[in-house]
Write an enzyme that holds these catalytic residues in place. Sequence first.
Site, PDB file in Angstrom:
ATOM      1  N   SER A  55       0.922  -1.145   0.072  1.00 41.28           N
ATOM      2  CA  SER A  55       0.038   0.107   0.203  1.00 41.28           C
ATOM      3  C   SER A  55       1.040   1.108   0.051  1.00 41.28           C
ATOM      4  CB  SER A  55      -0.957  -0.026   1.211  1.00 41.28           C
ATOM      5  OG  SER A  55      -1.668   1.185   1.571  1.00 41.28           O
TER       6      SER A  55
ATOM      7  N   TYR B 140      -1.531  -0.645  10.609  1.00 36.93           N
ATOM      8  CA  TYR B 140      -1.471  -1.014   9.393  1.00 36.93           C
ATOM      9  C   TYR B 140      -0.176  -0.649   8.405  1.00 36.93           C
ATOM     10  CZ  TYR B 140      -3.543  -1.389   4.346  1.00 36.93           C
ATOM     11  OH  TYR B 140      -3.797  -1.388   2.976  1.00 36.93           O
TER      12      TYR B 140
HETATM   13  N1  NAP Z   1      -8.603  -0.921  -0.534  1.00 34.91           N
HETATM   14  C1  NAP Z   1      -7.763  -0.036  -0.319  1.00 34.91           C
HETATM   15  O1  NAP Z   1      -7.881   1.277  -0.432  1.00 34.91           O
HETATM   16  C2  NAP Z   1      -6.226  -0.434  -0.412  1.00 34.91           C
HETATM   17  C3  NAP Z   1      -5.357   0.429  -0.430  1.00 34.91           C
HETATM   18  C4  NAP Z   1      -3.931  -0.147  -0.376  1.00 34.91           C
HETATM   19  C5  NAP Z   1      -3.794  -1.350  -0.258  1.00 34.91           C
HETATM   20  N2  NAP Z   1      -4.736  -2.255  -0.228  1.00 34.91           N
HETATM   21  C6  NAP Z   1      -4.604  -3.741   0.072  1.00 34.91           C
HETATM   22  O2  NAP Z   1      -5.220  -4.552  -1.001  1.00 34.91           O
HETATM   23  C7  NAP Z   1      -5.385  -5.726  -0.380  1.00 34.91           C
HETATM   24  C8  NAP Z   1      -6.651  -6.034  -0.613  1.00 34.91           C
HETATM   25  O3  NAP Z   1      -7.710  -5.588   0.094  1.00 34.91           O
HETATM   26  P1  NAP Z   1      -9.027  -4.992  -0.265  1.00 34.91           P
HETATM   27  O4  NAP Z   1      -9.107  -3.307  -0.195  1.00 34.91           O
HETATM   28  O5  NAP Z   1      -9.644  -5.598  -1.590  1.00 34.91           O
HETATM   29  O6  NAP Z   1     -10.006  -5.328   0.819  1.00 34.91           O
HETATM   30  P2  NAP Z   1     -10.885  -6.660   1.006  1.00 34.91           P
HETATM   31  O7  NAP Z   1     -12.023  -6.489  -0.031  1.00 34.91           O
HETATM   32  O8  NAP Z   1     -11.282  -6.520   2.462  1.00 34.91           O
HETATM   33  O9  NAP Z   1     -10.048  -7.906   0.782  1.00 34.91           O
HETATM   34  C9  NAP Z   1      -9.174  -8.486   1.745  1.00 34.91           C
HETATM   35  C10 NAP Z   1      -9.169  -9.795   1.369  1.00 34.91           C
HETATM   36  O10 NAP Z   1      -8.247 -10.622   2.491  1.00 34.91           O
HETATM   37  C11 NAP Z   1      -8.927 -11.668   2.894  1.00 34.91           C
HETATM   38  N3  NAP Z   1      -8.291 -12.037   4.156  1.00 34.91           N
HETATM   39  C12 NAP Z   1      -8.308 -11.175   5.230  1.00 34.91           C
HETATM   40  N4  NAP Z   1      -7.856 -11.660   6.213  1.00 34.91           N
HETATM   41  C13 NAP Z   1      -7.462 -13.078   5.828  1.00 34.91           C
HETATM   42  C14 NAP Z   1      -6.710 -14.223   6.224  1.00 34.91           C
HETATM   43  N5  NAP Z   1      -6.320 -14.318   7.742  1.00 34.91           N
HETATM   44  N6  NAP Z   1      -6.595 -15.377   5.613  1.00 34.91           N
HETATM   45  C15 NAP Z   1      -7.013 -15.278   4.257  1.00 34.91           C
HETATM   46  N7  NAP Z   1      -7.723 -14.260   3.720  1.00 34.91           N
HETATM   47  C16 NAP Z   1      -7.590 -13.133   4.386  1.00 34.91           C
HETATM   48  C17 NAP Z   1     -10.480 -11.385   2.808  1.00 34.91           C
HETATM   49  O11 NAP Z   1     -11.111 -12.404   2.796  1.00 34.91           O
HETATM   50  P3  NAP Z   1     -11.851 -13.323   3.885  1.00 34.91           P
HETATM   51  O12 NAP Z   1     -12.508 -12.077   4.907  1.00 34.91           O
HETATM   52  O13 NAP Z   1     -12.746 -14.076   3.459  1.00 34.91           O
HETATM   53  O14 NAP Z   1     -10.716 -13.935   4.756  1.00 34.91           O
HETATM   54  C18 NAP Z   1     -10.643 -10.727   1.487  1.00 34.91           C
HETATM   55  O15 NAP Z   1     -10.733 -11.516   0.432  1.00 34.91           O
HETATM   56  C19 NAP Z   1      -4.977  -5.662   0.981  1.00 34.91           C
HETATM   57  O16 NAP Z   1      -3.580  -6.166   1.244  1.00 34.91           O
HETATM   58  C20 NAP Z   1      -5.156  -4.108   1.495  1.00 34.91           C
HETATM   59  O17 NAP Z   1      -4.104  -3.969   2.594  1.00 34.91           O
HETATM   60  C21 NAP Z   1      -6.026  -1.769  -0.144  1.00 34.91           C
END
Ligand code: NAP
Length: 260
Positions: free
Chosen positions: A147, A160
């Site tokens: 991120s 985070y």
């Molecule tokens: N959204 C943003 O603005 C943003 C910005 C920068 C970086 N990111 C990064 O992008 C990535 C995806 O995030 P997102 O924004 O798409 O959020 P999200 O929709 O909440 O996706 C997170 C994913 O991680 C899975 N997860 C969480 N804990 C887990 C565990 N213990 N074991 C296996 N899977 C797990 C969740 O599925 P389950 O709950 O089914 O396990 C979900 O599929 C993350 O690394 C986040 O930090 C996001």
Amino acid sequence: MALNPRITDWHGQRVWLIGASSGIGRAVAEALHARGAQVCVSARQPAPLEEFARQHPGSQALVLDATDAAAVATAAQQLLADGPLDLVCYCAGHYQAMRATDIDLPELLRHQQVNVAGALHVLAAVVPALLGAAKAGRAPHLSLVASVAGWRGLPQSLAYGPTKAALINLAEVLFLDLRPHGVGVSVVCPGFVDTPLTAQNAFPMPALITPAQAAQAMLRGWARGDFEMHFPRRFTVILKLLRVLPYRWYFALVHRLTGL
Ligand SMILES: NC(=O)c1ccc[n+]([C@@H]2O[C@H](COP(=O)([O-])OP(=O)(O)OC[C@H]3O[C@@H](n4cnc5c(N)ncnc54)[C@H](OP(=O)(O)O)[C@@H]3O)[C@@H](O)[C@H]2O)c1
């Protein structure tokens, strides 16, 4: 010059996305499936994963908790028993805003477990096989979703931010160690993406993009052979500039911009 072999033809490519039940991971799974990849989606919740597998013929769901090293190793063995993996992408992430004035130790450690230890579990489970595949003439690739919050310290990011900084450093080390052996390595630094993870943010998120837009940016990054992907550029380029400011100016500017 491209730092990694470019991935432009996804037909028949075997892809494992960990953290693909929602958000960016799920959107990448959809985009790669549409380009002909054989996708395996993993996360903890069975329902969305199984729904994805039903709706996307040729794809597969493997339910796991990334904080469980044995479960990750078993899933990797299962996938590798069917053949080599071409892309492994760690998208799983956990986020809760936290300030040092209000420390919650279990939550701090939870971020470390999901965001960092989970990635290490995946590395331990797949890197030997990726090295083997590269030796056999394939061009496997490993991606970590970090991120922009890992670039510099930010308010509310006590739990985070440090995990994402760790992933960026980890990806740099992996590139140095694995690229000479034929394994591509990349790190993804999104700005704000509209997903369940950011739904809790009470503030207006600048340059917010959709998961589908994030996925397309990642596909473009893999096609260019980028090491680092950051998007949307209209936001991340400004953060890149802040990254080089001396601390005195950086801290003052962040205070002024966020009021925190
Ligand atoms: N959204 C943003 O603005 C943003 C910005 C920068 C970086 N990111 C990064 O992008 C990535 C995806 O995030 P997102 O924004 O798409 O959020 P999200 O929709 O909440 O996706 C997170 C994913 O991680 C899975 N997860 C969480 N804990 C887990 C565990 N213990 N074991 C296996 N899977 C797990 C969740 O599925 P389950 O709950 O089914 O396990 C979900 O599929 C993350 O690394 C986040 O930090 C996001």
